[in-house]
Design an enzyme around this catalytic site. Structure first.
Site, short mmCIF file in Angstrom:
data_model
loop_
_atom_site.label_atom_id
_atom_site.label_comp_id
_atom_site.label_asym_id
_atom_site.label_seq_id
_atom_site.Cartn_x
_atom_site.Cartn_y
_atom_site.Cartn_z
N CYS A 75 -22.95 -62.04 -32.63
CA CYS A 75 -23.96 -61.67 -31.69
C CYS A 75 -25.44 -61.58 -32.37
O CYS A 75 -26.47 -62.09 -31.69
CB CYS A 75 -23.67 -60.33 -31.26
SG CYS A 75 -22.99 -59.26 -32.68
N ALA A 99 -14.81 -54.18 -24.37
CA ALA A 99 -16.28 -54.07 -23.82
C ALA A 99 -16.97 -55.42 -23.53
O ALA A 99 -17.71 -55.57 -22.60
CB ALA A 99 -17.13 -53.46 -25.20
N THR A 141 -10.07 -56.32 -20.95
CA THR A 141 -10.38 -54.97 -20.79
C THR A 141 -11.25 -54.54 -21.90
O THR A 141 -11.83 -53.47 -21.85
CB THR A 141 -8.93 -54.11 -20.78
OG1 THR A 141 -8.59 -54.62 -22.15
CG2 THR A 141 -8.02 -54.64 -19.66
N HIS A 185 -29.26 -54.99 -30.09
CA HIS A 185 -29.34 -55.09 -31.59
C HIS A 185 -31.01 -55.47 -31.93
O HIS A 185 -31.51 -56.38 -31.12
CB HIS A 185 -28.57 -56.62 -32.28
CG HIS A 185 -27.25 -56.52 -32.21
ND1 HIS A 185 -26.42 -55.12 -32.06
CD2 HIS A 185 -26.04 -57.30 -32.42
CE1 HIS A 185 -25.32 -55.02 -32.37
NE2 HIS A 185 -24.92 -56.43 -32.55
#
EC number: 1.2.1.11
Lengths: 354, 354
Positions: A132, A17, A15, A252
């Site tokens: 990331c 992001a 659930t 980003h």
């Protein structure tokens, strides 16, 4: 859901992001799923999620949830991974973990398929998905390293709030509305959920991502430094990082200075290498104001590179501007790509439901 | 306005974002003004502005506007400076110019009073105020250079829209409202007023400030590189810059990597030097999440420095995070400080209205 052919895939943190993006990515890349198990903490259990036209119910994770699972994709925070990933491995699943819990474990491959796909072969049940900001940087730098060598990296990041989860996105939007309406704001999430102090992110810049360590670096900065060396298999590469949060929802950006291993390389040489690099799109034409920006990179799979310039002092120095969707290539897409590598290289066991 | 004692000061561009800050700064620092002449283009002439409780009317600038003026503060764009600054100098005024028109002219001192105040003595009528992002960086680096030497600077900026003028502030606010209301947007100002293409700034990052030059650098980046060397009087200093615009109204931030001239310097040594540096406030306590941010620096005179870390590879390498109000120290305050230096060093002629 069950299908006659395909793997039993479990998603831990379905659930969140990143979990949501993993589901979308599995769907649009048509990953061979025979059975899909959606897991979460007790708080989110019971939620219903659509996948390939079917409605699935999220279950509270228990060790037994991983019985029969072939591939388990984890993105529910480091402590959840530490608790449940070993349980999944014990039951025969290969875990691809999105958290930082196991990334620097020498027994755990840390993989960006464009850079070190073959490392998945060395897995002992666990494969880690890098940070990331690290993923997009190493995927852009690897083709340059391969062609010209790489000695040094200095990066300053411009990171979106979605890297801090769905609550941080809400905080940015609500805070922005309040400030435009001249209402008082009460920061509660950023820079770090559990930290003592929270700061305004709307129309502001916060030079802190994750907790501080004793040497003054944040964990996010150390992740970029250490993960880059591990993924690129360059233990003596010089890497420095400053990580900064911005009022951007997704995408980003990174201002990256590199020193390569040769002195006679031109900007055109670097552009040529990047123009055919896997997963990379060159967006670099100053005369037409073409350069990467997060608002345009959001929702895209690729890593966008532009603003490539030779340093004015160092013959082997170059500057690059690297932008990517932190929820896709920075998280969900890279996770699914690792799963695809497992299938492609014949590492995952034959589908149980075929 | 006339007063029995003080200088005749003219402000060219009195209605602009920087002009307004110059007026406020002159007022709160009680600069000795005998007569104040507010000038602008025809478009803004006739506007009324409050100063020290009096209402002044902005006049359209003509060469004769500068008759009898002691000090003229210009911030109305490069072409206006090129047209009118020589006229002001011809009539005996000392011009302090906020634009880039004359900054690299070897005959024109480029001054940040904390760094090179004595350079004002060499003026030939014109003194240039440096680029906003340059000012805050050199003021923070000069005390470090003085104590330990300085060999190299690599900076990535995080710049606010107010550096592009009042219209850019409106664009950010209106665009942000539209995006939150899910309305279409039509970028018209940023990144550069006169450029061919305009891009979304709300919730986005634009790696272009000012026009591009042939080597792929923007003029803003070359300003930082060249002005830094000139102000610090270090022609062989290595400087690299990447300049980036953010959805922040006021306050420029900078991620700065430096290599100093000594190998045995600690973070504590650098903090000690900065803690007593003029115009600089040290904001550096990671354990308490204390570091500079534009939302807190806006409206403040000082340059805020934090996140000071030793590089993990280079013994003489350090990272700093420098934030300041780009309209104050980056523009209006530095301009007024230069005027104050002229008075303090006895360079400006005795007030005509005393």
């Amino acid at each position: 859901m069950e299908k006659t052919t395909g793997y039993h895939v479990a998603i831990m943190g379905a659930t969140g992001a990143v979990g949501q993006q993993i589901l979308k990515t599995l769907e649009r890349r048509d990953f061979p799923i025979g059975k899909l198990t959606l897991l979460s903490s007790a708080r989110s259990a019971g939620k219903q999620i659509q996948f390939r036209g079917e409605t699935l119910t999220v279950e509270e994770a228990v060790p037994e949830s991983f019985e029969g699972v072939d591939i388990a994709l984890f993105s529910a925070g480091g402590s959840i991974s530490q608790k449940f990933a070993p349980e999944a491995v014990k039951r025969g699943a290969i875990v691809i973990d999105n958290t930082s819990a196991f990334r620097m474990d020498p027994e755990v491959p840390l993989v960006v398929p464009e850079v070190n796909e073959a490392a998945v072969k060395e897995h002992k049940g666990l494969i880690a998905n890098p940070n990331c900001s690290t993923i997009q940087m190493v995927a852009a730098l690897e083709p340059i390293r391969e062609a010209f060598g790489l000695n040094k990296v200095i990066v300053s990041t411009y990171q979106a709030v979605s890297g801090a989860g769905a609550q941080a996105i809400d905080e940015l939007n609500n805070q922005t509305k309040s400030i435009l309406n001249e209402e008082e704001i009460k920061p509660e999430i950023l820079p770090v959920g559990g930290a003592d102090k929270h700061y305004q992110i709307a129309f502001n810049v916060i030079p802190q991502i994750d907790q501080f360590t004793d040497n003054g670096y944040t964990l996010e900065e150390l992740k970029m430094i250490n993960e880059t060396k591990k993924i690129m298999n360059l233990p003596s590469l010089k890497v420095a990082a400053t990580c900064v949060r911005l009022p951007v929802e997704t995408g980003h950006s990174e201002s990256v200075y590199i020193e390569i291993g040769q002195n006679d390389v031109t900007v055109e040489d670097i552009k040529k290498v990047l123009s055919t690099a896997p997963g990379v799109t060159l967006q670099d034409d100053p005369s037409e104001q073409v350069y990467p920006m997060p608002a345009m990179a959001a929702g895209e799979d690729d890593i966008f590179v532009g603003r490539i310039r030779q340093d004015l002092d160092e013959k082997n120095g170059f500057h690059l501007w690297i932008v990517s969707d932190n929820l896709l290539k920075g998280a969900a897409l890279n996770t699914v790509q690792i799963a695809e590598s497992l299938v492609k290289l014949g590492i995952v066991s034959t589908p149980q439901h075929s």
